[in-house]
Design a protein around this motif. Structure first.
Motif, short mmCIF file in Angstrom:
data_model
loop_
_atom_site.label_atom_id
_atom_site.label_comp_id
_atom_site.label_asym_id
_atom_site.label_seq_id
_atom_site.Cartn_x
_atom_site.Cartn_y
_atom_site.Cartn_z
N GLY A 231 0.82 -1.21 0.00
CA GLY A 231 0.00 0.00 0.00
C GLY A 231 0.84 1.26 0.00
N ASN A 232 1.85 1.31 0.87
CA ASN A 232 2.73 2.47 0.93
C ASN A 232 3.44 2.70 -0.40
N PHE A 233 3.93 1.61 -0.99
CA PHE A 233 4.65 1.72 -2.26
C PHE A 233 3.75 2.31 -3.34
N VAL A 234 2.56 1.77 -3.49
CA VAL A 234 1.64 2.21 -4.55
C VAL A 234 1.16 3.65 -4.29
N VAL A 235 0.77 3.94 -3.06
CA VAL A 235 0.30 5.29 -2.73
C VAL A 235 1.38 6.33 -3.03
N CYS A 236 2.61 6.03 -2.63
CA CYS A 236 3.71 6.95 -2.86
C CYS A 236 4.01 7.08 -4.36
N LEU A 237 4.00 5.98 -5.06
CA LEU A 237 4.29 6.00 -6.49
C LEU A 237 3.29 6.88 -7.24
N VAL A 238 2.03 6.81 -6.85
CA VAL A 238 0.98 7.55 -7.54
C VAL A 238 0.89 9.02 -7.09
N LEU A 239 1.03 9.27 -5.80
CA LEU A 239 0.73 10.60 -5.26
C LEU A 239 1.94 11.48 -4.94
N PHE A 240 3.14 10.92 -4.99
CA PHE A 240 4.30 11.69 -4.54
C PHE A 240 4.47 13.01 -5.30
N ARG A 241 4.56 12.95 -6.60
CA ARG A 241 4.83 14.18 -7.38
C ARG A 241 3.71 15.22 -7.26
N PRO A 242 2.45 14.85 -7.47
CA PRO A 242 1.43 15.91 -7.38
C PRO A 242 1.32 16.51 -5.97
N LEU A 243 1.43 15.67 -4.95
CA LEU A 243 1.34 16.21 -3.59
C LEU A 243 2.56 17.02 -3.21
N ARG A 244 3.74 16.62 -3.68
CA ARG A 244 4.94 17.39 -3.37
C ARG A 244 4.84 18.79 -3.95
N SER A 245 4.39 18.87 -5.15
CA SER A 245 4.24 20.18 -5.80
C SER A 245 3.19 21.02 -5.08
N LEU A 246 2.07 20.41 -4.73
CA LEU A 246 1.00 21.13 -4.03
C LEU A 246 1.46 21.62 -2.65
N LEU A 247 2.13 20.76 -1.90
CA LEU A 247 2.59 21.15 -0.56
C LEU A 247 3.66 22.23 -0.61
N ALA A 248 4.57 22.12 -1.57
CA ALA A 248 5.60 23.16 -1.72
C ALA A 248 4.96 24.49 -2.04
N TRP A 249 3.99 24.49 -2.92
CA TRP A 249 3.30 25.72 -3.27
C TRP A 249 2.57 26.29 -2.06
N LEU A 250 1.90 25.44 -1.31
CA LEU A 250 1.16 25.89 -0.14
C LEU A 250 2.08 26.44 0.93
N TYR A 251 3.20 25.76 1.16
CA TYR A 251 4.09 26.13 2.26
C TYR A 251 4.99 27.33 1.92
N THR A 252 5.50 27.35 0.69
CA THR A 252 6.47 28.40 0.33
C THR A 252 5.99 29.33 -0.77
#
Length: 168
Positions: A142-163
């Motif tokens: 589960g962790n592998f698949v969730v990270c594989l699918v969501l890592f890039r879009p969430l990283r970009s979203l969180l970086a935008w939100l935070y900085t």
């Protein structure tokens, strides 16, 4: 300066709420969760301030589910993941983060067994760990698949939100 600190505190509070709600809403699925991914991403986004989010999250879990022996393991388990993410923070490979997240899911039960070692000895720790091995395998996948699918879009979203800036 105070306006920036208030904004950052509000965002850290929002990150905590998202972490907790993600855990609660996915609790119906056996060991399929977004907490590991979010802690990795929060570490990459917020640096050491992630520990404020982690301990607020663990406290919320204690209030929601009770402060049993399992609760003590959450105090260090999520910190270990944050430390690993901090050590490897320069890595931008989604596959790397997915493997790390999957591996963390696989060893999660062994890490959770440590308080049982202190409370009941080696037999209690081994019994606790081995009784959950199937869940650890599910957690890994589960962790592998969730990270594989969501890592890039969430990283970009969180970086935008935070900085206010986009991440790679």
């Amino acid at each position: 300066m105070a306006k920036q600190n208030a904004r950052e505190l509000a965002i850290l509070g929002l990150f905590t709420a998202i972490l907790f709600l993600g855990q609660v809403f996915l609790a119906v699925l056996p060991n399929i969760e977004v907490v590991s991914l979010l802690i990795i991403l929060y570490t990459l986004t917020c640096g050491r301030k992630v520990f404020l989010v982690i301990y607020a999250f663990v406290l919320l879990e204690g209030f929601c589910y009770g402060f049993g022996i399992w609760w003590f393991s959450y105090l260090y388990i999520w910190s270990i993941l944050a430390l690993l993410a901090h050590i490897f923070r320069k890595n931008s490979s989604v596959l790397f983060w997915s493997i790390l997240s999957g591996f963390f899911g696989l060893v999660f039960g062994a890490l959770c067994a440590l308080p049982y070692l202190a409370a009941g000895g080696i037999g209690a720790a081994i019994a606790y760990w081995t009784s959950g091995l199937l869940f650890d395998v599910t957690h890994c996948v589960g962790n592998f698949v969730v990270c594989l699918v969501l890592f890039r879009p969430l990283r970009s979203l969180l970086a935008w939100l935070y900085t206010g800036q986009h991440a790679l």
